[in-house]
Write an enzyme that holds these catalytic residues in place. Structure first.
Site, PDB file in Angstrom:
ATOM      1  N   ARG A  34       0.821  -1.211   0.000  1.00 25.70           N
ATOM      2  CA  ARG A  34       0.000   0.000   0.000  1.00 25.70           C
ATOM      3  C   ARG A  34       0.853   1.258   0.000  1.00 25.70           C
ATOM      4  O   ARG A  34       0.471   2.277  -0.579  1.00 25.70           O
ATOM      5  CB  ARG A  34      -0.929   0.005   1.211  1.00 25.70           C
ATOM      6  CG  ARG A  34      -2.069  -0.989   1.142  1.00 25.70           C
ATOM      7  CD  ARG A  34      -2.915  -0.950   2.386  1.00 25.70           C
ATOM      8  NE  ARG A  34      -2.167  -1.322   3.579  1.00 25.70           N
ATOM      9  CZ  ARG A  34      -2.656  -1.305   4.814  1.00 25.70           C
ATOM     10  NH1 ARG A  34      -3.895  -0.914   5.029  1.00 25.70           N
ATOM     11  NH2 ARG A  34      -1.915  -1.686   5.828  1.00 25.70           N
ATOM     12  N   LYS A  87       7.118 -16.028   8.679  1.00 25.75           N
ATOM     13  CA  LYS A  87       6.524 -16.661   9.864  1.00 25.75           C
ATOM     14  C   LYS A  87       5.569 -15.698  10.566  1.00 25.75           C
ATOM     15  O   LYS A  87       5.771 -14.484  10.505  1.00 25.75           O
ATOM     16  CB  LYS A  87       7.627 -17.150  10.817  1.00 25.75           C
ATOM     17  CG  LYS A  87       8.455 -16.027  11.486  1.00 25.75           C
ATOM     18  CD  LYS A  87       7.827 -15.539  12.782  1.00 25.75           C
ATOM     19  CE  LYS A  87       8.519 -14.331  13.306  1.00 25.75           C
ATOM     20  NZ  LYS A  87       7.825 -13.721  14.463  1.00 25.75           N
ATOM     21  N   ASP A 165       4.190 -13.798  18.838  1.00 21.91           N
ATOM     22  CA  ASP A 165       4.841 -13.420  17.581  1.00 21.91           C
ATOM     23  C   ASP A 165       6.350 -13.607  17.705  1.00 21.91           C
ATOM     24  O   ASP A 165       6.955 -14.260  16.853  1.00 21.91           O
ATOM     25  CB  ASP A 165       4.481 -11.975  17.203  1.00 21.91           C
ATOM     26  CG  ASP A 165       5.169 -11.536  15.921  1.00 21.91           C
ATOM     27  OD1 ASP A 165       4.674 -11.886  14.836  1.00 21.91           O
ATOM     28  OD2 ASP A 165       6.224 -10.856  16.008  1.00 21.91           O
TER      29      ASP A 165
END
Length: 307
Positions: A34, A87, A165
């Site tokens: 974007r 990942k 994460d």
């Protein structure tokens, strides 16, 4: 081979772009984002347009957050492109299995990458542990989310994994170096009262030989991060630090095994081999442990988090 990079954020700029540029196997000829771009590379903001106009781009590397990644991967595979996944490979196990099946049907390669497995000392740690009896293993993975994900609200939104994460990096190493598989038996997850994913966690695992295996995750650690795995065995103590970048046995520093240097260069080297041989690699064991933590974890409310 020509490759397109989708999602030009921090990880793409810091790791993927340099690794591709340094590789003799790859030429980055398109990006999709974007806002982000790479100097000298044709930039698109429409993924379908890139796929339609750039048939010579045979491989797509996806660096998007996990929630939107499935749809991009699905469209790339349907267009006959090989796909490389940052990942975690997806937001759920089910969608990862669906992508693997889709790749088989379209006869393209798909690669679920785990960059921490490619850290310099991970192969040496794995080799040393192969014939040892494990007594205790402790993962300590603590860092400052404001340093590593500044202002990135998606990590605290459903599907963003929160402290898992970075924690999944530790789990990717754990599942690589242990000769015996473990499974999660319990967890405590600390959710900020204003967020949808945990900011800290402790986990316990079952080991088939009875070893004590635990993990401690924290995303509010000030200063330098702690990314360490300590394994106490019948033949000494292994300490893997710096996310797999440093290894000692009984306090004595160990050398890395020979091979290509750098986590992301190794990932792209493996992707090139998979494409050339028609192979795929979709090990989902680190993500399975995270899913089990959310299934079994006891929820604890933590103070509100603000950037």
């Amino acid at each position: 081979m020509e490759i397109a990079l989708v999602g030009i954020g921090k990880i793409a700029v810091d790791q993927h772009v340099p690794a591709i540029a340094a590789s003799p196997d790859w030429e980055l000829t398109a990006t999709v984002s974007r806002h982000g771009t790479v100097p000298g590379v044709t930039a698109y903001d429409d993924f379908d347009q890139m796929l339609a106009e750039r048939s010579e781009v045979r491989v797509v590397s996806l660096c998007l957050p996990p929630v939107p990644r499935f749809d991009y991967a699905r469209r790339a595979i349907a267009a006959g492109r090989h796909v490389m996944l940052e990942k975690p490979p997806g937001a759920t196990l089910s969608e990862c299995h669906a992508l693997e099946a889709l790749a088989r049907r379209h006869r393209v390669s798909i690669y679920a990458t785990w960059h921490s497995r490619q850290a310099d000392k991970v192969p040496a740690a794995k080799a040393w542990l192969q014939d040892k009896r494990l007594e205790r293993l402790t993962i300590t993975w603590r860092e400052d989310v404001r340093q590593w994900h500044p202002g990135q609200d998606w990590v605290f939104e459903a599907g963003g994994l929160g402290v898992f994460d970075p924690g999944i990096n530790a789990l990717s190493i754990l599942t690589e170096i242990l000769p015996d598989p473990v499974h999660l038996t319990g967890a405590e997850l600390h959710f900020p009262e204003n967020r949808e994913t945990p900011i800290a966690a402790t986990c316990r695992f079952h080991h088939p030989q009875g070893a004590e295996v635990t993990m401690d995750l924290d995303w509010l650690e000030p200063g330098a991060p702690t990314w360490s795995i300590e394994a106490v065995t019948d033949a000494g103590v292994l300490l893997l630090e710096q996310g797999g970048g440093a290894l000692s046995i009984d306090g004595v520093a160990q050398e890395a095994l020979p091979g290509l240097s750098g986590e992301y260069p190794r990932l792209y080297d493996q992707m090139a081999r998979l494409v050339k041989t028609g192979g795929s690699e979709m090990d989902l064991s680190p993500l399975r442990h995270v899913a089990d933590a959310f299934l079994l974890g006891r929820r604890v409310t933590a103070p509100a988090f603000a950037w």
